[in-house]
Write an enzyme that holds these catalytic residues in place. Sequence first.
Site, PDB file in Angstrom:
ATOM      1  N   VAL A 140       0.821  -1.212   0.000  1.00 41.15           N
ATOM      2  CA  VAL A 140       0.000   0.000   0.000  1.00 41.15           C
ATOM      3  C   VAL A 140       0.851   1.257   0.000  1.00 41.15           C
ATOM      4  O   VAL A 140       0.582   2.209  -0.745  1.00 41.15           O
ATOM      5  CB  VAL A 140      -0.957  -0.019   1.210  1.00 41.15           C
ATOM      6  N   ASP A 141       1.904   1.304   0.812  1.00 39.96           N
ATOM      7  CA  ASP A 141       2.698   2.522   0.944  1.00 39.96           C
ATOM      8  C   ASP A 141       3.460   2.840  -0.340  1.00 39.96           C
ATOM      9  O   ASP A 141       3.520   3.999  -0.775  1.00 39.96           O
ATOM     10  CB  ASP A 141       3.662   2.386   2.118  1.00 39.96           C
TER      11      ASP A 141
END
Length: 620
Positions: free
Chosen positions: A366-367
């Site tokens: 996600v990051d």
Amino acid sequence: MKKKIESTIRNMISDLQRMQRGDGHWSFCFENGEMTDAYMIILLRTLAGDEDELVGQLVDRLWKCQSRKGTWKLFDDEKEGNLSSTIEAYFALRFSGMVNGEDKRLLRAKRFIEKNGGFHKAHTMTKFMLAVHGQYEWKHLLPVPIEFLLLPKTFPLNFWDLSSYARGHLVPMLVLKDQKFTIKTSSTPQIQDLSRAVKEESYSEREWRLFSKMSEGIQSLAGLPSQLHQQACQFALEYMLQRTERNGTYLSYFSTTFYMIYAMLALGYKKDDPIIVKALHGLKEMACETKKGIHIQNSPSSVWDTALISYALQEAGVDANEDIIQKSVDYLLKQQHFKYGDWAIETGVKPGGWGFSKSNSIHPDVDDTMAALRAITYSAAGNPLIRQSWDRGVEWVFGMQNRDGGWPAFEKNKTKSILTSFPIDGAEAAAIDSSTPDLTGRALEFLGRRAGLTTEHPQVKKGVEWLKLMQKDDGSWYGRWGVCYIYGTWAAITGMKAVGVPSSDKHIQKAKTWLESIQRKDGGWGESCYSDQEKTYVPLPFSTPSQTAWALESLICIEDKPTPAMDLGIMALLELKNGAEASKAYPTGTGLPGNFYIHYHSYQWIWPLITLSRYKEKFR
């Protein structure tokens, strides 16, 4: 001060322009402690390759990283030293064949190991490495049968409930434990005397409950024990091979690939098998140069660094049409994932994320995805093809939101708390992939600042509600992937502000008070890696550029005008960038709490550049 801010911004932009590679990416060493260097020496000597040059370079770096007391540390302010790191370095140096066993530096390390309880007090990963090389008894490790891998997803507790990180390491470890595999060469050092006698392993009530559920599931499997065992070994082999990347590494990590190579040997593969040869080559390609010599990265950070630097430059005013940005966007677009990976098990969303490394094609997170999306946003506005990639990435981020409203790192809804009792050190952080305040705050910041969403959006609203519930009594938030409470608090504040939460909100005001209360006398902020282990804020005796920048950006987005705390902080940040201590490094990234910390060398440019640009833009 205004002129100094502007000149510092210009200098940082100029520095980054010079450092960009021809294909548009930036390359900084992902420096992650000495474990990978030690393990590489051990692996090279075990596979009996002619690698004296590389082994010699790694030996030289290990010596340079040793403390005066003869120990190795995870971070500078670790009091005496780290037991696991010292064991790993000691064994590797002995294994290298380039060090006299009576070397005084080695003897100091040996005394530290003996004084602190020997091998039994080491981390599980260290014990596994030692067991593989015949220096530790298998009976003391991982009492989980390999048939656990066969439990169906419908069973209340199964292999697929674990985080992808845990699964990636567990599979080769279960193979090694199942086979009780050991490999020794003529140069393997014999250091079993450091293991110390130990009573039978004792397990907590929660661990026994976990084992009982596993046993119950395995007993329900249809098939003869010998057939189930064979199926489990075959499943393990296929699991690893299916997740092997183009460069031969398993999931693009050194640590997983290291254990995969030994698991392959345990399953009957020869040392010169093409799969093992290619995996070793992939690991050697992870070498990078540091001030103390050659270092083996656990996972090169090229995508992460490139995305954040491109984004930072644009925040500093570099136009998306400039060559430096166009080249970085082209590079990032080539790294977007279009394969279904394990993350797809819990979500129907199509591929569209990004991973940490160029070699990573099936294991997005996600990051990294949000970092890449930030970098390509302005380019997407004027180019329909880039917009398609952007839309696809945003859809993937939304698809990864956990049911509680927060965001995880790699896979959604891997949150069964009983798995934190898995009999591996660090299981509370590694066994599951729960929502974290830092990732949730980062997601909200992206969705607000780059996608234009507010708390009126139902998924954004849910994220904000979860984040508020996670605030600590002192006003801070815990950050899982950075050090630590400053990182989590920065992510939460900037995220909530970006989606429209007012500065007057009690959660934001409480966080602001906390940040100001921990500001150092020199104006900056500095937090120890001990925070991550003690789960409470522990200050450093000095300030760091990234933590100072995070705290300042938080205050900047809260306040309508500069405050004394903010201006003092800006002066401290300028001094950290331009002063005599500018080159001082401290790990402010976290891989595995209590065991794995990261020097992101790119951070000394990225976060100060963003923060100074924010200050200049808002208060000019």
